[in-house]
Enzyme design. Structure first.
Site, short mmCIF file in Angstrom:
data_model
loop_
_atom_site.label_atom_id
_atom_site.label_comp_id
_atom_site.label_asym_id
_atom_site.label_seq_id
_atom_site.Cartn_x
_atom_site.Cartn_y
_atom_site.Cartn_z
N GLY A 46 0.99 -1.12 0.18
CA GLY A 46 -0.24 0.46 0.02
C GLY A 46 0.71 1.09 0.19
CD GLN A 51 3.86 5.53 2.73
OE1 GLN A 51 2.45 5.21 1.77
NE2 GLN A 51 4.74 4.72 2.76
CB CYS A 88 5.57 1.40 6.55
SG CYS A 88 4.99 3.41 5.83
CG LEU A 89 7.30 0.88 0.20
CD1 LEU A 89 5.99 1.36 -1.14
CD2 LEU A 89 7.87 -0.07 0.15
CG HIS A 130 0.37 0.90 7.43
ND1 HIS A 130 1.54 0.49 7.85
CD2 HIS A 130 0.59 1.77 6.67
CE1 HIS A 130 2.19 0.87 7.72
NE2 HIS A 130 2.18 1.80 6.95
CD GLU A 131 -0.21 2.43 3.16
OE1 GLU A 131 -0.50 3.16 3.10
OE2 GLU A 131 0.10 0.95 3.14
CG HIS A 134 0.66 6.50 5.93
ND1 HIS A 134 2.18 6.46 6.24
CD2 HIS A 134 1.25 5.56 5.60
CE1 HIS A 134 3.03 5.78 6.20
NE2 HIS A 134 2.47 5.21 6.07
NI NI Z 1 3.55 2.64 5.63
#
Ligand code: NI
Length: 156
Positions: A46, A51, A88-89, A130-131, A134
């Site tokens: 995701g 981000q 997480c990226l 999670h997303e 963000h």
């Molecule tokens: Ni993330």
């Protein structure tokens, strides 16, 4: 399409509350296309707009079957609980232990503004939560129990 740079959690953009999308225009479509290319290149599950430095309520999730585009998403229903590793990226190379609902349903708009609902369990439910976090400036490291150690990761 074009790749966008993925910011790390050291950047202020990762800690801001994002604004709703109001215009379902070409600019939004380009953002979604670019996010998809960026997510696939990074091998992630995701990606949220903050981000890539865009403070709007836009998320994409790769369910394994399709790329879900969630614009102005909200969590409408959850069930159960799971505890497991989450990454997480924007926090490269690390994983934490995070509790999430086992199942989740979201309501969102597509790229043209049409409302729809999507649901998922296990990894997909974890990813929705999670997303969406963000979009409120929350990185998983703020809600995790602890980081996983190298030994624990090797055992996964
Ligand atoms: Ni993330």
């Amino acid at each position: 399409m074009a790749m966008r740079k993925i910011l790390t959690d050291k950047e202020p953009a990762l800690h801001k509350v994002c604004k709703p999308v109001e215009k379902f225009d070409l600019k939004l479509h380009k953002l979604l296309d670019d996010m998809q290319e960026t997510l696939l290149d990074a091998n992630g599950v995701g990606l949220a707009a903050p981000q890539v430095g865009i403070l709007r309520r836009v998320v994409i999730v790769d369910t394994g079957e399709e790329i879900l585009e969630l614009v102005n998403p909200t969590l409408v229903e959850t069930d159960g609980e799971q505890e497991g590793p989450e990454g997480c990226l924007s926090v490269p190379g690390k994983y934490g232990l995070v509790k999430r609902p086992y199942w989740a349903k979201v309501r969102a708009q597509d790229r043209d503004g049409n409302w729809f609902e999507a649901e998922g369990e296990e990894l997909i439910a974890r990813c929705f939560c999670h997303e969406l976090d963000h979009l409120d400036g929350i990185v998983y490291t703020e809600v995790m129990e602890r980081f996983l150690t190298e030994e624990e990761l090797e055992g996964e």
